[in-house]
Design a protein around this motif. Structure first.
Motif, short mmCIF file in Angstrom:
data_model
loop_
_atom_site.label_atom_id
_atom_site.label_comp_id
_atom_site.label_asym_id
_atom_site.label_seq_id
_atom_site.Cartn_x
_atom_site.Cartn_y
_atom_site.Cartn_z
N LEU A 1 0.83 -1.19 0.00
CA LEU A 1 0.00 0.00 0.00
C LEU A 1 0.87 1.25 0.00
CD1 LEU A 1 -3.02 0.66 0.22
CD2 LEU A 1 -2.62 1.07 2.63
N PHE A 2 1.93 1.21 0.78
CA PHE A 2 2.83 2.36 0.86
C PHE A 2 3.42 2.69 -0.49
CE2 PHE A 2 7.17 3.89 1.11
CZ PHE A 2 7.01 5.07 1.82
N PHE A 3 3.90 1.67 -1.19
CA PHE A 3 4.54 1.92 -2.48
C PHE A 3 3.52 2.44 -3.49
CE2 PHE A 3 7.93 -0.87 -0.86
CZ PHE A 3 8.98 -0.01 -1.10
N ARG B 1 0.64 4.09 -2.87
CA ARG B 1 0.16 5.42 -2.52
C ARG B 1 1.21 6.47 -2.82
NH1 ARG B 1 -4.08 4.85 1.54
NH2 ARG B 1 -5.65 3.88 0.27
N ASN B 2 2.46 6.12 -2.60
CA ASN B 2 3.50 7.13 -2.75
C ASN B 2 4.13 7.14 -4.13
OD1 ASN B 2 3.86 8.41 0.05
ND2 ASN B 2 3.67 6.23 0.43
N GLY B 3 3.58 6.32 -5.02
CA GLY B 3 4.06 6.31 -6.40
C GLY B 3 5.54 6.00 -6.52
N LYS B 4 6.05 5.19 -5.61
CA LYS B 4 7.48 4.83 -5.68
C LYS B 4 7.62 3.49 -6.39
CE LYS B 4 9.91 7.19 -2.03
NZ LYS B 4 8.97 7.79 -1.11
N ASP B 5 8.42 3.43 -7.43
CA ASP B 5 8.62 2.17 -8.14
C ASP B 5 9.83 1.43 -7.63
OD1 ASP B 5 6.49 2.90 -9.64
OD2 ASP B 5 7.69 3.90 -11.15
N LYS B 6 10.72 2.17 -7.03
CA LYS B 6 11.99 1.57 -6.66
C LYS B 6 11.89 0.84 -5.31
CE LYS B 6 16.69 2.70 -5.45
NZ LYS B 6 17.29 3.60 -4.50
N ARG B 7 12.37 -0.38 -5.30
CA ARG B 7 12.41 -1.11 -4.03
C ARG B 7 13.84 -1.45 -3.70
NH1 ARG B 7 7.01 -4.24 -2.63
NH2 ARG B 7 5.61 -3.01 -3.90
N GLU B 8 14.16 -1.38 -2.44
CA GLU B 8 15.53 -1.66 -2.00
C GLU B 8 15.82 -3.15 -2.08
OE1 GLU B 8 17.37 0.74 -1.65
OE2 GLU B 8 16.05 2.42 -1.21
N VAL B 9 16.99 -3.51 -2.60
CA VAL B 9 17.37 -4.92 -2.61
C VAL B 9 18.57 -5.17 -1.72
CG1 VAL B 9 16.40 -5.45 -4.87
CG2 VAL B 9 18.72 -4.57 -4.72
N ARG B 10 19.22 -4.10 -1.26
CA ARG B 10 20.37 -4.28 -0.38
C ARG B 10 19.96 -4.05 1.07
NH1 ARG B 10 25.33 -4.44 -2.82
NH2 ARG B 10 25.88 -5.31 -0.80
N LEU B 11 20.69 -4.70 1.95
CA LEU B 11 20.30 -4.73 3.35
C LEU B 11 20.28 -3.35 4.02
CD1 LEU B 11 19.55 -6.88 5.43
CD2 LEU B 11 21.92 -6.86 6.17
N THR B 12 21.40 -2.64 3.94
CA THR B 12 21.50 -1.38 4.67
C THR B 12 20.48 -0.34 4.19
OG1 THR B 12 23.83 -1.90 4.78
CG2 THR B 12 23.15 0.22 5.67
N PRO B 13 20.38 -0.12 2.86
CA PRO B 13 19.37 0.86 2.43
C PRO B 13 17.96 0.46 2.85
CG PRO B 13 20.83 0.31 0.62
CD PRO B 13 21.16 -0.63 1.73
N MET B 14 17.68 -0.83 2.88
CA MET B 14 16.35 -1.30 3.29
C MET B 14 16.07 -0.94 4.75
SD MET B 14 13.64 -2.86 2.26
CE MET B 14 12.16 -3.34 3.13
#
Lengths: 189, 183
Positions: free
Chosen positions: A68-70, A72-85
């Motif tokens: 839902l967050f993604f 609603r906020n129109g974000k396509d990018k998802r984190e795949v690395r641990l620290t940024p996540m």
């Protein structure tokens, strides 16, 4: 009956998910949470079971709220690395959920797969005083469940549990070995 | 205190609506798992709402010191819809369908935050009164100000009706405020 159920099915899915962001009074949420705790408390024998039950509630919320967050906020990018996540959870996601960021994000000094998210004042614990005979109980297991739900559906298999530390409510995130292996593979590239 | 400071305090007292909606969903799902019969689930939801209402009224009166004693049911309905619902669920239902005797009215709920992503399961699930918590809360809150009411849903959008209509019926004035159990 046929027509009414058909109509209902269409309305639920036809309704737009893109809605302006709304807020709900903290009192309403706190009282609902309190009822959840009492309901669960009447159905368990020990503290650990109670925490597990609360964590299950959290997981149910976590896996749903991330998508839902993604959206609603129109974000396509998802984190795949641990620290940024983890930073994403600590800052952006926390702000979305509770209107503020979590205070600290730290890594265990020796064990590389253990991380901490620390909050001085956890929202769900705000109106709760823990009975003396239940010293170790922390109702923020609910929040731990949310974190676990989010991380596990994002491909970061982990276990999260919560305890009360001098610096505040601490969510201890222990990642599975497979996640750490993948990280080191990606690092090597 | 500066303006931003005040705003921050207000912000900290709110949570995202989605968190609330999904938490309630998780709760209802758990109760559905625990009980075999849907009627029992409805009863549980009502009880939960009642417990919330009993405590909610204190918060409400503390925040709204200008709300005094209501002289008739119309006034009560007004406060309930325009202030109660607005404060705690962020919606303002409209008040309609007064009975000729003036002891019963309907609240039409427009855009209920509780049912945002909800679809009732087939079969038994169709009998589930998902919003029953609201009924319980109204009953509980009004009981604390010595009004005994009966509260039920007569129409529900989740069940395919065109509107969600909540019927509130005044039963009697309670003379003595009885102590309330924890239950």
């Amino acid at each position: 009956m046929q027509s009414s159920s058909a109509r209902m099915r269409s309305t639920t899915l036809d309704r737009s998910l893109q809605k302006t962001k709304g807020d709900v009074n903290l009192t309403t949420f706190a009282l609902l949470f309190s009822e959840m705790v009492q309901y669960s408390q009447n159905r368990v024998d020990n503290i650990q079971d109670l925490q597990n039950k609360l964590a299950d509630f959290g997981k149910h919320v976590g896996v749903r709220i991330l998508d839902l967050f993604f959206l609603r906020n129109g974000k396509d990018k998802r984190e795949v690395r641990l620290t940024p996540m983890l930073i994403f959870i600590q800052k952006t996601f926390w702000k979305f959920l509770f209107n503020r960021e979590a205070d600290h994000l730290e890594q265990h000094a020796q064990e590389a797969n253990v991380y901490y998210i620390i909050e001085r004042e956890c929202l769900v614990n705000k109106f709760i005083s823990v009975p003396k005979d239940k010293g170790n109980l922390n109702y923020a297991s609910f929040v731990a469940g949310i974190i676990e739900g989010i991380l596990c559906t994002s491909g970061f298999t982990c276990k999260v549990h919560t305890h009360q530390a001098p610096r505040g409510t601490t969510h201890v995130i222990t990642f599975a070995q497979s996640v750490m292996d993948r990280e080191s593979r990606l690092d090597a590239k | 205190m500066s303006r931003t400071n005040v705003k921050q305090n207000l912000d900290a007292r709110r949570v995202t609506q989605e968190l609330f909606t999904l938490t309630y969903g998780a709760f209802v799902a758990q109760i559905l798992n625990d009980y075999e019969h849907v009627d029992e689930v409805n009863k549980q939801l009502d009880k939960i709402g009642y417990n919330i209402g009993v405590r909610l009224i204190d918060d409400f009166l503390a925040r709204n010191p200008n709300v005094g004693r209501c002289h008739d049911l119309r006034e009560t309905a007004d406060v309930l819809a325009k202030q109660g619902f607005k404060t705690y669920l962020g919606i303002s239902p409209s008040i309609t369908n007064w009975s000729p005797a003036g002891d019963e009215f309907s609240l039409l709920l427009d855009g209920n935050p509780l049912t945002e992503f909800v679809e009732l399961p087939e079969g038994q699930g169709q009998k589930l009164s998902y919003n029953q918590m609201i009924c319980g809360a109204i009953r509980g809150a009004l009981e604390m100000v010595q009004l005994e009411v009966e509260c039920r849903f007569v129409q529900d959008q989740l069940k395919g009706d065109n509107a969600t209509e909540l019927r509130v019926k005044f039963l009697k004035k309670l003379e003595d405020a009885l102590p309330v159990g924890e239950d």
